[in-house]
Motif scaffolding. Structure first.
Motif, PDB file in Angstrom:
ATOM      1  N   VAL A 137      54.713  26.754  88.494  1.00 37.54           N
ATOM      2  CA  VAL A 137      55.631  27.817  88.902  1.00 37.54           C
ATOM      3  C   VAL A 137      56.781  28.025  87.905  1.00 37.54           C
ATOM      4  N   ASN A 138      57.083  27.063  87.068  1.00 39.98           N
ATOM      5  CA  ASN A 138      58.132  27.273  86.072  1.00 39.98           C
ATOM      6  C   ASN A 138      57.735  28.355  85.072  1.00 39.98           C
ATOM      7  N   ASP A 139      56.467  28.384  84.720  1.00 40.05           N
ATOM      8  CA  ASP A 139      55.970  29.395  83.778  1.00 40.05           C
ATOM      9  C   ASP A 139      55.328  30.581  84.484  1.00 40.05           C
ATOM     10  N   PHE A 140      54.767  30.339  85.671  1.00 39.64           N
ATOM     11  CA  PHE A 140      54.049  31.390  86.393  1.00 39.64           C
ATOM     12  C   PHE A 140      54.497  31.418  87.858  1.00 39.64           C
ATOM     13  N   PRO A 141      55.710  31.896  88.123  1.00 38.58           N
ATOM     14  CA  PRO A 141      56.178  31.944  89.513  1.00 38.58           C
ATOM     15  C   PRO A 141      55.329  32.884  90.357  1.00 38.58           C
ATOM     16  N   SER A 142      55.250  32.594  91.641  1.00 31.22           N
ATOM     17  CA  SER A 142      54.481  33.441  92.555  1.00 31.22           C
ATOM     18  C   SER A 142      55.123  34.817  92.668  1.00 31.22           C
ATOM     19  N   PHE A 143      54.303  35.805  92.975  1.00 31.41           N
ATOM     20  CA  PHE A 143      54.798  37.174  93.104  1.00 31.41           C
ATOM     21  C   PHE A 143      55.725  37.299  94.313  1.00 31.41           C
ATOM     22  N   ALA A 144      56.681  38.213  94.189  1.00 34.01           N
ATOM     23  CA  ALA A 144      57.603  38.491  95.280  1.00 34.01           C
ATOM     24  C   ALA A 144      58.058  39.941  95.157  1.00 34.01           C
ATOM     25  N   ASP A 145      58.446  40.531  96.256  1.00 34.24           N
ATOM     26  CA  ASP A 145      58.938  41.904  96.240  1.00 34.24           C
ATOM     27  C   ASP A 145      60.447  41.870  96.012  1.00 34.24           C
ATOM     28  N   THR A 146      60.821  41.733  94.749  1.00 31.54           N
ATOM     29  CA  THR A 146      62.226  41.676  94.353  1.00 31.54           C
ATOM     30  C   THR A 146      62.458  42.694  93.238  1.00 31.54           C
ATOM     31  N   PRO A 147      63.711  43.100  93.023  1.00 28.30           N
ATOM     32  CA  PRO A 147      63.990  44.010  91.905  1.00 28.30           C
ATOM     33  C   PRO A 147      63.539  43.438  90.563  1.00 28.30           C
ATOM     34  N   GLU A 148      63.698  42.118  90.386  1.00 28.28           N
ATOM     35  CA  GLU A 148      63.300  41.487  89.123  1.00 28.28           C
ATOM     36  C   GLU A 148      61.794  41.594  88.890  1.00 28.28           C
ATOM     37  N   TRP A 149      61.027  41.313  89.938  1.00 24.52           N
ATOM     38  CA  TRP A 149      59.577  41.410  89.806  1.00 24.52           C
ATOM     39  C   TRP A 149      59.139  42.853  89.572  1.00 24.52           C
ATOM     40  N   ARG A 150      59.737  43.801  90.270  1.00 17.07           N
ATOM     41  CA  ARG A 150      59.371  45.209  90.084  1.00 17.07           C
ATOM     42  C   ARG A 150      59.653  45.666  88.647  1.00 17.07           C
ATOM     43  N   THR A 151      60.800  45.254  88.109  1.00 17.78           N
ATOM     44  CA  THR A 151      61.123  45.609  86.728  1.00 17.78           C
ATOM     45  C   THR A 151      60.111  45.008  85.763  1.00 17.78           C
ATOM     46  N   GLN A 152      59.743  43.755  85.994  1.00 17.32           N
ATOM     47  CA  GLN A 152      58.777  43.093  85.110  1.00 17.32           C
ATOM     48  C   GLN A 152      57.415  43.766  85.182  1.00 17.32           C
ATOM     49  N   ASP A 155      56.980  46.979  83.242  1.00 17.28           N
ATOM     50  CA  ASP A 155      56.939  46.820  81.785  1.00 17.28           C
ATOM     51  C   ASP A 155      55.477  46.628  81.365  1.00 17.28           C
ATOM     52  N   VAL A 156      54.954  47.592  80.612  1.00 23.01           N
ATOM     53  CA  VAL A 156      53.534  47.538  80.231  1.00 23.01           C
ATOM     54  C   VAL A 156      53.219  46.325  79.363  1.00 23.01           C
ATOM     55  N   ASN A 157      54.233  45.722  78.747  1.00 24.96           N
ATOM     56  CA  ASN A 157      54.005  44.574  77.874  1.00 24.96           C
ATOM     57  C   ASN A 157      54.134  43.236  78.593  1.00 24.96           C
ATOM     58  N   LYS A 158      54.472  43.276  79.870  1.00 23.42           N
ATOM     59  CA  LYS A 158      54.682  42.027  80.602  1.00 23.42           C
ATOM     60  C   LYS A 158      53.685  41.852  81.745  1.00 23.42           C
ATOM     61  N   GLY A 159      53.820  42.624  82.801  1.00 23.99           N
ATOM     62  CA  GLY A 159      52.979  42.386  83.963  1.00 23.99           C
ATOM     63  C   GLY A 159      53.326  41.060  84.600  1.00 23.99           C
ATOM     64  N   GLY A 160      52.386  40.493  85.330  1.00 25.87           N
ATOM     65  CA  GLY A 160      52.642  39.225  85.992  1.00 25.87           C
ATOM     66  C   GLY A 160      51.377  38.431  86.216  1.00 25.87           C
ATOM     67  N   LYS A 161      51.541  37.117  86.315  1.00 26.92           N
ATOM     68  CA  LYS A 161      50.406  36.219  86.534  1.00 26.92           C
ATOM     69  C   LYS A 161      50.887  35.034  87.359  1.00 26.92           C
ATOM     70  N   ALA A 162      50.081  34.626  88.322  1.00 27.44           N
ATOM     71  CA  ALA A 162      50.406  33.456  89.141  1.00 27.44           C
ATOM     72  C   ALA A 162      49.136  32.649  89.388  1.00 27.44           C
ATOM     73  N   TYR A 163      49.296  31.341  89.546  1.00 27.84           N
ATOM     74  CA  TYR A 163      48.178  30.441  89.814  1.00 27.84           C
ATOM     75  C   TYR A 163      48.417  29.726  91.146  1.00 27.84           C
ATOM     76  N   TRP A 164      47.332  29.553  91.895  1.00 26.15           N
ATOM     77  CA  TRP A 164      47.386  28.823  93.159  1.00 26.15           C
ATOM     78  C   TRP A 164      46.244  27.815  93.194  1.00 26.15           C
ATOM     79  N   GLY A 165      46.484  26.672  93.840  1.00 23.79           N
ATOM     80  CA  GLY A 165      45.459  25.650  93.959  1.00 23.79           C
ATOM     81  C   GLY A 165      45.184  25.300  95.407  1.00 23.79           C
ATOM     82  N   ALA A 166      43.922  25.030  95.695  1.00 26.83           N
ATOM     83  CA  ALA A 166      43.508  24.588  97.025  1.00 26.83           C
ATOM     84  C   ALA A 166      43.144  23.115  96.936  1.00 26.83           C
ATOM     85  N   GLY A 167      44.150  22.254  97.116  1.00 27.48           N
ATOM     86  CA  GLY A 167      43.909  20.824  96.951  1.00 27.48           C
ATOM     87  C   GLY A 167      43.337  20.555  95.569  1.00 27.48           C
TER      88      GLY A 167
END
Length: 203
Positions: A137-152, A155-167
């Motif tokens: 999560v330090n490098d790939f925080p989970s998505f959230a509906d926040t102004p910061e996430w919307r701005t990111q 940005d066509v050069n950024k987007g977003g990515k998150a990882y989740w694990g099941a055990g």
């Protein structure tokens, strides 16, 4: 006269039966299809369980198949189950006739940002409730509906990515990217990519 009445009654009953069957066929055709699977299971088990049609795996090979219609993913692990919206891009990987992973976009068209966040946050909510946990999560925080996430995400050069694990069993990757939709060039549209596979070292 009674014979004519009887024949007319039979014809009416037959016509009613045909109408019912045709109506049922139309309803069945309109029902949303799904691919229901758990990673690692025999490919044929997945095919028989799923309402969407998908071709046979190739013995001794590693490749993928695509459902023949739009379909949602129903991941049926007893603990880590979840369901996606309908998808148009949907590949299911196989390795020697066993389900080996999924790569899909859980949408049937590029979405507006509000709708994109709704899909992504619903998936994360399902994972959280099912015992999945965010990873790195330090490098790939989970998505959230926040102004910061919307701005990111805008940005066509950024987007977003998150990882989740099941055990120690599965890992999911969730990606959101800005997308230029030629049908609606003045609108901000987005694509979601979901990747699902076994965790490294999982049996």
């Amino acid at each position: 006269m009674s014979l004519l009445v009887d024949m007319g009654w039979r014809r009416g009953l037959f016509a009613l039966a045909v109408a019912v069957l045709l109506t049922w066929a139309v309803i069945e055709a309109q029902l949303e299809k799904e691919i229901a699977l758990v990673i690692g299971e025999p490919w044929e088990d997945m095919r028989q369980r799923s309402s969407a049609t998908i071709d046979l795996a190739v013995p001794g090979h590693t490749w993928f198949r695509i459902p023949r219609s739009d379909a949602r993913l129903r991941f049926i692990d007893p603990q880590y189950a979840f369901v996606t919206p309908l998808a148009r891009f949907f590949t299911v990987n196989f390795d020697d006739e066993r389900v080996d992973g999924v790569r899909m976009s859980p949408q049937i068209e590029p979405l507006l940002l509000d709708d994109t966040l709704k899909v992504v946050l619903d998936l994360q909510d399902q994972w959280r409730q099912g015992g999945w946990t965010p990873k790195w999560v330090n490098d790939f925080p989970s998505f959230a509906d926040t102004p910061e996430w919307r701005t990111q995400l805008r940005d066509v050069n950024k987007g977003g990515k998150a990882y989740w694990g099941a055990g120690d069993k599965y890992q999911a990757m969730l990606v959101v990217s800005r997308f230029r939709d030629n049908k609606r060039p003045t609108e901000e549209r987005y694509l979601i990519t979901l990747g699902l596979h076994k965790s490294r070292g999982a049996q």
